[in-house]
Design an enzyme around this catalytic site. Structure first.
Site, PDB file in Angstrom:
ATOM      1  CB  CYS A   1       1.566   5.870  11.541  1.00  0.00           C
ATOM      2  SG  CYS A   1       2.017   7.483  10.991  1.00  0.00           S
TER       3      CYS A   1
ATOM      4  CB  CYS B   1       3.376  -2.113  13.440  1.00  0.00           C
ATOM      5  SG  CYS B   1       3.431  -1.614  11.713  1.00  0.00           S
TER       6      CYS B   1
ATOM      7  CB  CYS C   1       6.810  -2.937  15.761  1.00  0.00           C
ATOM      8  SG  CYS C   1       8.466  -2.372  15.352  1.00  0.00           S
TER       9      CYS C   1
ATOM     10  CB  CYS D   1       3.257   7.443   3.103  1.00  0.00           C
ATOM     11  SG  CYS D   1       3.849   6.173   4.230  1.00  0.00           S
TER      12      CYS D   1
ATOM     13  CD  GLU E   1      -2.958  -1.099   2.304  1.00  0.00           C
ATOM     14  OE1 GLU E   1      -4.148  -1.255   2.015  1.00  0.00           O
ATOM     15  OE2 GLU E   1      -2.560  -0.935   3.476  1.00  0.00           O
TER      16      GLU E   1
ATOM     17  CB  CYS F   1       7.583  -5.340   8.224  1.00  0.00           C
ATOM     18  SG  CYS F   1       8.921  -4.557   9.168  1.00  0.00           S
TER      19      CYS F   1
HETATM   20  N1  SAH Z   1       9.934   0.372   9.710  1.00  0.00           N
HETATM   21  C1  SAH Z   1      10.070   1.800   9.730  1.00  0.00           C
HETATM   22  C2  SAH Z   1       9.074   2.443   8.830  1.00  0.00           C
HETATM   23  C3  SAH Z   1       7.655   2.373   9.311  1.00  0.00           C
HETATM   24  S1  SAH Z   1       7.168   4.003   9.551  1.00  0.00           S
HETATM   25  C4  SAH Z   1      10.019   2.302  11.134  1.00  0.00           C
HETATM   26  O1  SAH Z   1       9.822   1.503  12.053  1.00  0.00           O
HETATM   27  O2  SAH Z   1      10.232   3.490  11.371  1.00  0.00           O
HETATM   28  C5  SAH Z   1       5.692   3.868  10.358  1.00  0.00           C
HETATM   29  C6  SAH Z   1       5.695   4.603  11.674  1.00  0.00           C
HETATM   30  O3  SAH Z   1       4.444   4.343  12.298  1.00  0.00           O
HETATM   31  C7  SAH Z   1       6.760   4.062  12.629  1.00  0.00           C
HETATM   32  O4  SAH Z   1       7.185   5.058  13.508  1.00  0.00           O
HETATM   33  C8  SAH Z   1       5.963   3.032  13.382  1.00  0.00           C
HETATM   34  O5  SAH Z   1       6.581   2.643  14.579  1.00  0.00           O
HETATM   35  C9  SAH Z   1       4.659   3.755  13.564  1.00  0.00           C
HETATM   36  N2  SAH Z   1       3.527   2.880  13.860  1.00  0.00           N
HETATM   37  C10 SAH Z   1       3.422   1.553  13.649  1.00  0.00           C
HETATM   38  N3  SAH Z   1       2.214   1.108  14.064  1.00  0.00           N
HETATM   39  C11 SAH Z   1       1.571   2.181  14.547  1.00  0.00           C
HETATM   40  C12 SAH Z   1       0.275   2.367  15.112  1.00  0.00           C
HETATM   41  N4  SAH Z   1      -0.571   1.359  15.251  1.00  0.00           N
HETATM   42  N5  SAH Z   1      -0.064   3.602  15.480  1.00  0.00           N
HETATM   43  C13 SAH Z   1       0.783   4.653  15.323  1.00  0.00           C
HETATM   44  N6  SAH Z   1       1.995   4.541  14.794  1.00  0.00           N
HETATM   45  C14 SAH Z   1       2.393   3.317  14.420  1.00  0.00           C
END
Ligand code: SAH
Length: 344
Positions: free
Chosen positions: A337, A123, A120, A109, A96, A116
């Protein structure tokens, strides 16, 4: 790595100098390489659209290459103007990308991987693991296709979609050069942001390779204990080391780092968390971007309430840490995000 389709190569993955070498090897003048690169940046879908090329060149290009723009499987438009696209590549892999309108211009974006492997726990992108990394041409294709779909100019890129860009460093760096090249789409490095979960060796490399590109680091905690609960990568790279390497990044490049901090109720949003975070980030080029947690239905975490977010922000501000709250765009279409997935 180049994605291939019926043994053909995705021409979007090649730089204009590589294209010049390719056309030279086909017996053509090298300047044709730059012409092809320019056409690709305009989003052409067929070689026939490259109307200033000799037909014999078009014929030989078609024998060896394809233009790897993704197919659009689904488009969703949010009330706030955000557009999320589910793309499919030639091998049926899906990712996406999200188009957003800001006061300073349009931003896209993009995803750097399908799925991935970073794991985390809050996420959505990591839920089924990593399917595969994307090529530079596939990252470029996400941009060019979105320009076509929306008819809008895109002048800002954030590599914050699915995947960990630094787990795909070589293709990411080729993509950055492709999208930056003035012979092509030509986006300034300062208008591009790459976000990482904190892979230390890659941060050092990035400082050398792309000092102009903005760096964001997903921190989400103010110590190892909490960070390890949220982000498995924290067991490999220690919090203190991540802070040290970030400081040296800012010294080396003269650029600030944005630390992303998703506020999760009862997990990382206490007054102590805010105070500890401020202590670590005080006195150097660190900026905090607070992200209210976006709901992922399979995950147990809840978003921090508005008052607690405000208190958290104030504690940082009083201690002199620059802080912003990220505006949540597109969460009515699961485009915010951490909500991106491999398709449904
Ligand atoms: N892998 C990279 C790129 C992903 S960026 C990274 O970790 O930075 C996406 C951003 O959204 C990251 O900061 C991630 O930690 C955050 N993110 C992931 N799940 C989320 C959620 N449920 N709510 C808010 N932010 C989230």
């Amino acid at each position: 790595m180049l994605s291939s389709y019926e043994d053909k190569l995705n021409i979007l993955s090649f730089s204009h100098t590589e294209l010049s070498e390719i056309v030279a090897s086909l017996g053509e003048k090298p300047f044709r390489g730059r012409q092809i690169f320019g056409w690709l940046a305009k989003g052409v879908e067929t070689f026939e659209e490259m109307t200033n090329l000799p037909s014999r060149l078009i014929k030989s290009l078609k024998e060896h290459y394809f233009i790897g723009l993704p197919d659009v499987e689904k488009t969703q438009k949010s009330k706030d103007g955000t557009i999320k696209c589910l793309y499919e590549f030639d091998d049926a892999v899906r990712v996406e990308a999200v188009f957003m309108k800001y006061s300073y211009g349009n931003s896209l974006c993009i995803s750097s991987q399908a799925g991935c492997k970073m794991g985390c726990t809050f996420c959505a992108s990591t839920m089924n693991g990593l399917e595969r990394s994307l090529t530079s041409g596939e990252m470029l294709g996400q941009v060019l296709k979105m320009v076509k779909i929306t008819g809008e100019d895109i002048r800002h890129i954030v590599v914050m979609g699915m995947g960990e860009p630094f787990d795909n460093y070589d293709e990411l760096s080729k993509f950055l050069k492709l999208i930056h090249d003035e012979n092509g789409y030509g986006i300034g490095y300062r208008n591009i942001t790459v976000s990482t979960c904190g892979i230390i060796p890659a941060i050092n490399r990035f400082a050398e390779d792309f000092p102009q590109v903005n760096l964001a680091i997903s921190l989400h905690a103010s110590n190892d204990e909490v960070r390890r609960k949220l982000m498995p990568i924290a067991s490999i790279y220690k919090f203190d080391d991540l802070i040290d390497v970030s400081k040296s990044y800012t010294v080396k490049t003269g650029r600030r780092i944005t630390f992303e901090y998703s506020l999760i109720k009862g997990v990382n949003d206490s007054v102590e968390d805010a105070e500890r975070l401020a202590k670590y980030l005080k006195g150097w080029l660190a900026h905090v971007n607070l992200i209210p947690l976006n709901k992922v239905k399979e995950r147990k975490y809840e978003a921090t309430g508005e008052n607690t977010i405000r208190t958290f922000k104030e504690i940082l501000e009083i201690r002199g840490i620059p802080v912003t709250i990220r505006r949540t765009l597109g969460n009515d279409i699961d485009a915010a995000c951490g909500q991106l997935r491999r398709g449904r």
